[in-house]
Design an enzyme around this catalytic site. Sequence first.
Site, PDB file in Angstrom:
ATOM      1  N   ASP A   1       0.753  -1.005  -0.169  1.00  0.00           N
ATOM      2  CA  ASP A   1       0.026   0.108  -0.118  1.00  0.00           C
ATOM      3  C   ASP A   1       0.868   1.209   0.206  1.00  0.00           C
ATOM      4  OD1 ASP A   1      -2.160  -1.659   2.545  1.00  0.00           O
ATOM      5  OD2 ASP A   1      -2.266  -1.738  -0.283  1.00  0.00           O
TER       6      ASP A   1
ATOM      7  N   GLU B   1     -10.883   0.813  -3.724  1.00  0.00           N
ATOM      8  CA  GLU B   1     -10.852   1.210  -2.787  1.00  0.00           C
ATOM      9  C   GLU B   1      -9.465   2.224  -2.935  1.00  0.00           C
ATOM     10  OE1 GLU B   1      -9.491  -2.192  -0.858  1.00  0.00           O
ATOM     11  OE2 GLU B   1      -8.302  -2.944  -2.449  1.00  0.00           O
TER      12      GLU B   1
HETATM   13  C1  6LW Z   1      -5.858  -1.898   1.716  1.00  0.00           C
HETATM   14  C2  6LW Z   1      -6.767  -1.705   0.454  1.00  0.00           C
HETATM   15  C3  6LW Z   1      -5.893  -2.928  -0.106  1.00  0.00           C
HETATM   16  O1  6LW Z   1      -6.263  -0.848   2.798  1.00  0.00           O
HETATM   17  O2  6LW Z   1      -5.659  -4.410   0.768  1.00  0.00           O
HETATM   18  O3  6LW Z   1      -4.208  -3.128  -1.346  1.00  0.00           O
HETATM   19  C4  6LW Z   1      -6.066  -3.412   2.630  1.00  0.00           C
HETATM   20  N1  6LW Z   1      -5.045  -2.514  -0.689  1.00  0.00           N
HETATM   21  O4  6LW Z   1      -6.417  -0.648   0.159  1.00  0.00           O
HETATM   22  C5  6LW Z   1      -4.727  -4.126   3.437  1.00  0.00           C
HETATM   23  O5  6LW Z   1      -3.729  -3.403   2.400  1.00  0.00           O
END
Ligand code: 6LW
Length: 520
Positions: free
Chosen positions: A33, A188
């Site tokens: 991340d 996300e």
């Molecule tokens: C993070 C989300 C994700 O908050 O996995 O790869 C979660 N993306 O965006 C935990 O790393």
Amino acid sequence: MKKYTFVVVASLMSVTAIAHTYTNPVIPGFYPDPSICRVDSDYYLVNSTFQYFPGIPVWHSRDLVNWEQIGNVIDRPEQMDLSGTFSWGGLYAPTIRYNDGVFYMINTNTTHGGNFFVTATDPAGSWSDPIWLKQGGIDPSFYFEDGKCYFTSNPDDAIYLCEIDPVTGKQLSPSRKIWGGTGGRYPEGPHIYKKDGWYYLLAAEGGTEFAHMITIARSKDIYGPYESNPDNPILTHCNQAGQHNPIQGTGHADIVEAPDGSWWLVCLAFRPQVGMNHLTGRETYLVPMVWDDNGWPVVNGNKPIQTKMEANLPIQGELHPQTDWSQNLDFTQIDKLGYDWVYLRKPVDGNYSFTEKGLVLKGNEWDLNSIEYPTFVGHRQQHINFEAITSLSLDASQPGSQAGLTAFMDSNSHYDIYLAKGEKGYTINVDYWLGSIYHHEASLEIEGNSAILKIMGDTNNYSFLYSTDGGQNFYNLGYADTKYLSSETAGGFTGIILGLYCVGKDNPEATFKYFKYQPL
Ligand code: 6LW
């Protein structure tokens, strides 16, 4: 004449902009991340850390490829409650931003409190105590414009935006849904950027596994409506072009403009090493990108990213050779560990100390299977092929007390080689813990109470070796499949940590003389 010479030289220099080659991941090991920002010629980057303390490493670079950890954002136990956290909980994806002399790190404690931010004037720290935010979801990010601060996150599986006070965190406008993504699961990782009059909203979709992808939309109004890039996703390996690539799961990105006007993307990805299984966690990758004539980003020429990359880095001259990340720590000569060493949730006072004999770990009642505060401190496994070695002695009064070296994915999944107090003397042992499955692989009585322990890793196996003759000879005590410790098997969002540990209700003391880690 002089003007002519200048023009010729200038054009030659521009024509001879050298292409650099660099190796991805630029930050190997469990560093997921990534979020990046730039201040003048300095780049700063942060990663998520879940149940580990200190939390949220801060990296510095001036060439986007060579990164030096300059601190950790969460470096005071009282700053953040990580009690009861595990590899699905704790500190999720962070964002780092700079505005008007202040650095902001925006994050989520998914186990205690939700979204928050902390501030600093020096990214190396120290950082403030958390200021909590109302809008829910994960993957919080800030965008600053005209004295206003906009906060994005992803409640209800969509990207929401609101205005907040960047001092108090008070929400100043209602949370509004601004984009639902392109239909991939779990939209996300939102970040907003402004370029050429457009607000660009970058996101990740598909989940952080093999279906991961990066998408983008834009609007003339920060509150939308956002139009999706017709060429989404701008990066994924979940297609035919990426299907045989040793790098998978590309997603969760952030982008940055370099001083020379070039644009760069950092993202996470992982390296499956046995079948579809990876152990070194989701790592940080660097990818070049450009903007096309329609004002949409084109990442790496619309090609999958590679381990060996060629790009015109925004630097003068040659690229400094990349570190090999090996470690050779003599604990008798140092009095503290580097920023890259992590504890489980927090270091219990008095259980970690440096003496002239080395690093002394004092055990307590919590073992590696607990989600409390076992005496454990570790360094990430950053390579598929590696060896880690430590030399230790154990002073214990109660049979069963132990200390050693562990390949640790989480409290349910770890392989350990350790010294233990026996009924008469001490033994060297190898144990495998996989959820409800416990396997005691080996136990060997030794003279004295010290040994050298080694874990070697390759694609398919961990090997557990010991030496009792000062490292002249090593003998194998066991092998275990890497795949059962992988993220796909164990679950969670972390990666293997090679940990030094000590366990025992009699508060045994283990003295570690050194720790060596090297890629093979
Ligand atoms: C993070 C989300 C994700 O908050 O996995 O790869 C979660 N993306 O965006 C935990 O790393």
